[in-house]
Design a protein around this motif. Sequence first.
Motif, PDB file in Angstrom:
ATOM      1  N   ARG A  60       0.815  -1.222   0.000  1.00  9.93           N
ATOM      2  CA  ARG A  60       0.000   0.000   0.000  1.00  9.93           C
ATOM      3  C   ARG A  60       0.845   1.266   0.000  1.00  9.93           C
ATOM      4  N   THR A  61       2.057   1.174   0.532  1.00  7.75           N
ATOM      5  CA  THR A  61       2.855   2.387   0.748  1.00  7.75           C
ATOM      6  C   THR A  61       4.135   2.424  -0.091  1.00  7.75           C
ATOM      7  N   LEU A  62       4.170   1.659  -1.152  1.00  5.59           N
ATOM      8  CA  LEU A  62       5.355   1.693  -2.013  1.00  5.59           C
ATOM      9  C   LEU A  62       5.640   3.131  -2.458  1.00  5.59           C
ATOM     10  N   PRO A  63       6.862   3.628  -2.267  1.00  8.35           N
ATOM     11  CA  PRO A  63       7.162   5.001  -2.697  1.00  8.35           C
ATOM     12  C   PRO A  63       6.985   5.179  -4.194  1.00  8.35           C
ATOM     13  N   GLU A  64       7.133   4.071  -4.928  1.00 11.07           N
ATOM     14  CA  GLU A  64       6.976   4.155  -6.389  1.00 11.07           C
ATOM     15  C   GLU A  64       5.561   4.555  -6.789  1.00 11.07           C
ATOM     16  N   ILE A  65       4.582   4.261  -5.917  1.00 15.48           N
ATOM     17  CA  ILE A  65       3.198   4.627  -6.235  1.00 15.48           C
ATOM     18  C   ILE A  65       3.064   6.142  -6.315  1.00 15.48           C
ATOM     19  N   ASN A  66       3.629   6.840  -5.321  1.00 15.49           N
ATOM     20  CA  ASN A  66       3.600   8.311  -5.356  1.00 15.49           C
ATOM     21  C   ASN A  66       4.446   8.846  -6.500  1.00 15.49           C
ATOM     22  N   GLU A  67       5.577   8.182  -6.751  1.00 13.74           N
ATOM     23  CA  GLU A  67       6.428   8.600  -7.863  1.00 13.74           C
ATOM     24  C   GLU A  67       5.667   8.521  -9.178  1.00 13.74           C
ATOM     25  N   ILE A  68       4.922   7.449  -9.353  1.00 16.06           N
ATOM     26  CA  ILE A  68       4.168   7.263 -10.596  1.00 16.06           C
ATOM     27  C   ILE A  68       3.095   8.339 -10.725  1.00 16.06           C
ATOM     28  N   THR A  69       2.418   8.646  -9.616  1.00 17.97           N
ATOM     29  CA  THR A  69       1.392   9.693  -9.650  1.00 17.97           C
ATOM     30  C   THR A  69       1.995  11.025 -10.083  1.00 17.97           C
ATOM     31  N   GLU A  70       3.142  11.366  -9.482  1.00 23.82           N
ATOM     32  CA  GLU A  70       3.798  12.621  -9.837  1.00 23.82           C
ATOM     33  C   GLU A  70       4.338  12.582 -11.262  1.00 23.82           C
TER      34      GLU A  70
END
Length: 245
Positions: A29-39
Amino acid sequence: MKAEPAVQRRLLDLAQVDAELSRVAHRRRTLPEINEITEAEKQVRAKQDALTTVETTLGDLNREVKRQETEIDQVRAREDRDRKLLQGGTVGAKQLTDLEHELATLERRQAALEDDLLELMERREAVEADVQHARVELDKAQEALSDAARRRDSALADLESTEAKRTAERAVVVKQFPEPLLALYDRVRKHKGIGAALLQSRRCGACRIELDRSAFAHVKEAAADEVVQCEECGAIMVRTAESGL
């Protein structure tokens, strides 16, 4: 509820497996890559919009340059026709004066159009450079997005592998417990996050709260096969030599 002390101790093995499964779920749920992908997706959209804007400007300039060149060609054609009439010697004096006046007008018009065309071409050259820059920036943004997606997929693959192993391990471990004890453990784990933990030095291993004198006395007096739970968090407290009883 009662359960043999050895069976209760094996709850710690189950709790360890469940803790790792919980970490896997949290990590997913908290993979940093998820936020990276959003940005990165936002950047790609922004760079795409920027490219579309300059490409639209370039298209407008190309049409304007073409229109200007067409008008210059028309003026040149009109000028060539008038010069041929002058050189033919077949026109009267009045028409000759009119042609000379028109040629002078056409020359001024052509000069003005050519100046405008030069300015348009200079602007187009600058916008073409902007288009190239925008394409490079878009390529960078798309590569950043692809890189983040690759790293996310790799991380998810590792997590799925770990989850599959621990799920298979759990399926074997749970067979060691009587149904009532397992049901209690699962119920507590569902609501509190940790189903069982070691009672160590008078402290619950789940909530890390030290038992008060009354609670500790109750646990100490309980039979070895009695299943005891933390009054604070409800976790099954597994008693061993480390419990300080």
